[in-house]
Enzyme design. Sequence first.
Site, short mmCIF file in Angstrom:
data_model
loop_
_atom_site.label_atom_id
_atom_site.label_comp_id
_atom_site.label_asym_id
_atom_site.label_seq_id
_atom_site.Cartn_x
_atom_site.Cartn_y
_atom_site.Cartn_z
N ASN A 154 65.47 21.91 33.88
CA ASN A 154 66.01 23.21 34.16
C ASN A 154 67.35 23.48 33.49
O ASN A 154 67.68 24.91 33.53
CB ASN A 154 66.10 23.24 35.75
CG ASN A 154 67.06 22.08 36.29
OD1 ASN A 154 67.48 21.32 35.76
ND2 ASN A 154 67.69 22.50 37.61
N GLY A 230 67.71 14.73 38.04
CA GLY A 230 66.25 15.21 38.25
C GLY A 230 66.13 15.09 39.64
O GLY A 230 67.08 15.34 40.49
N SER A 231 64.98 14.72 40.26
CA SER A 231 64.54 14.60 41.48
C SER A 231 64.85 13.47 42.35
O SER A 231 65.06 12.32 41.68
CB SER A 231 62.94 14.98 41.72
OG SER A 231 62.21 13.94 40.82
N GLU A 250 72.56 12.44 39.67
CA GLU A 250 72.72 13.95 39.86
C GLU A 250 71.33 14.40 40.56
O GLU A 250 70.46 14.59 39.83
CB GLU A 250 73.35 14.71 38.77
CG GLU A 250 74.48 14.39 38.39
CD GLU A 250 75.54 14.88 39.10
OE1 GLU A 250 75.28 15.64 40.25
OE2 GLU A 250 76.96 14.59 38.93
N CYS A 284 69.48 23.19 40.93
CA CYS A 284 69.83 22.23 42.01
C CYS A 284 70.64 23.00 43.00
O CYS A 284 70.61 22.51 44.12
CB CYS A 284 70.23 20.92 41.47
SG CYS A 284 71.49 21.26 40.44
N GLU A 378 64.22 20.74 49.43
CA GLU A 378 64.57 21.58 48.38
C GLU A 378 63.37 22.47 48.15
O GLU A 378 62.36 21.84 47.39
CB GLU A 378 64.94 20.74 47.18
CG GLU A 378 65.62 21.51 45.97
CD GLU A 378 65.77 20.28 44.81
OE1 GLU A 378 65.29 19.36 44.34
OE2 GLU A 378 66.72 20.81 44.34
#
Length: 475
Positions: A154, A230-231, A250, A284, A378
């Site tokens: 992203n 990432g996730s 993160e 995010c 999310e």
Amino acid sequence: MATTAVERKLLIAGEWVETGEWIEVRSPYDGGLVGRVAEGGAAETGRALDAAEHAMQDPLPAYERAAILDRVAALLAERLGEAARTISAEAGKPMKAARVEASRAVSTYTMAAVEARKLSGDTIPMDASPAGAGKLAFTLRHPIGIVGAISPFNFPLNLVAHKVAPALAAGCAVVLKPASQTPLSALLLAELETDAGLPAGWLNVVCGPASEIGDVLVADERVKLITFTGSAGVGWKLRERASRKRVNLELGNATPVIVAADADLDDATSRLAANAFSFAGQSCISVQRIYVEREAYDAFLQGFLARVEALKIGDPADEDTDVGPLIAPSERDRILEWLEEATDAGAEVLAGGALEGELLRPTVIAGAPPDAKVSCEEVFGPVCTVTPYDTLDDALALANGTRYGLQAGIFTADVKAALRAARELEFGGVTVNEAPTFRADQMPYGGIKDSGNTREGPAYAVREMTEERLVVLQL
Ligand code: NAP
């Protein structure tokens, strides 16, 4: 519309490497071919680690590292338009947002150069205890070793910058695995690094199957730190598997913001409408859950919905597009399912909720129960919830009702309320009278709870990427 398709190779030991296999990069907007990149795997990752190990045997002094980072910033500033078009084409990010990302990456490099120049340890007050009297002690900051970096789709340029630039500032060589959907921005940055004079082996880029490359980075003892954005699912598993390494995570968020009745509603609606839907909510810290004090709820909605309806949906390459596509049709379908779950439980769609062509329109829903996925997980899409509240206690409890803790915000004219929110919101960062989507690249940025375990921003990342070495002298 995609730009002319480009072809890029892996960067290993200072060479651009072909493997015979290619990954096609397609536009999330129209499926057009944006480019292709050489596909590597375990063997290329191993060679990249050999190159990184070799590079670190001949350390670069701080002034050279800083000069290289400054040159990357200057080269990127010259090629901002190309960088923004690359981000936009491969990630489907509207050009407006892609230009901001490219400019921010320049700042990230500039800040990292500053950190390289001031990297230093501490002097320890040894005579502060009887045990230390008669001794002098100080610490040196020593590069931790090879950094394995894994980045998401992203922010395909600036989040690569947030890993590579501090690692180089710290004196660490890097093996980078960018997201498979968006490797072109990372490889453009790698080209700028080599143009800036970075010697061979300090930055290696391997694209390919995530688990195969990830497994090598986890298993190889030469990798001392993995920096992952990432996730949450992928990130926390990596950390479990790499228990002997530093693993900096993160991860995601379900970003809440509180709007008190005394807030400047015009300002709040403007900032929140822009930051709930920019890049179709795929940040995010995209605004996801808005809690509005009940007496201001109707006025807030009136202003907010008007601004949301005015957002322009369409081709990310158009300079006036606000909201483009999601990264993949499967993501759009997932979000439609989440919306259905919320509406089945009684939520009301106030805006959007449907497709415009292939794109999901900016969606605002009210009355979603706290346990609906849109309220606590999310969404990572162009969806936000609005909910009235009666007391600040209620608002803080609602905002904290998630497993995530990256950033949160409050709009209020009351300093005491703002400071209470800053203390009681369980998040890594709290914004006051600014959308919690705000980030400047020198900030300590990162989360608590499921959102991660570290802070990025060159000054903070450099600390993570160095070890303190104590030196004690008997006087
Ligand atoms: P993702 O699916 O977790 O992928 C992130 C990176 O991990 C990609 O390079 C991916 O490679 C790689 N990966 C996937 N499985 C792996 C494995 N088993 N081992 C090693 N690497 C693996 O996340 P995403 O969809 O790209 O990004 C969206 C997520 O990132 C959201 O949750 C968002 O909130 C979070 N995010 C957080 C921050 C922050 O600073 N806190 C910033 C931006 C995004 P492939 O692409 O090849 O699968």
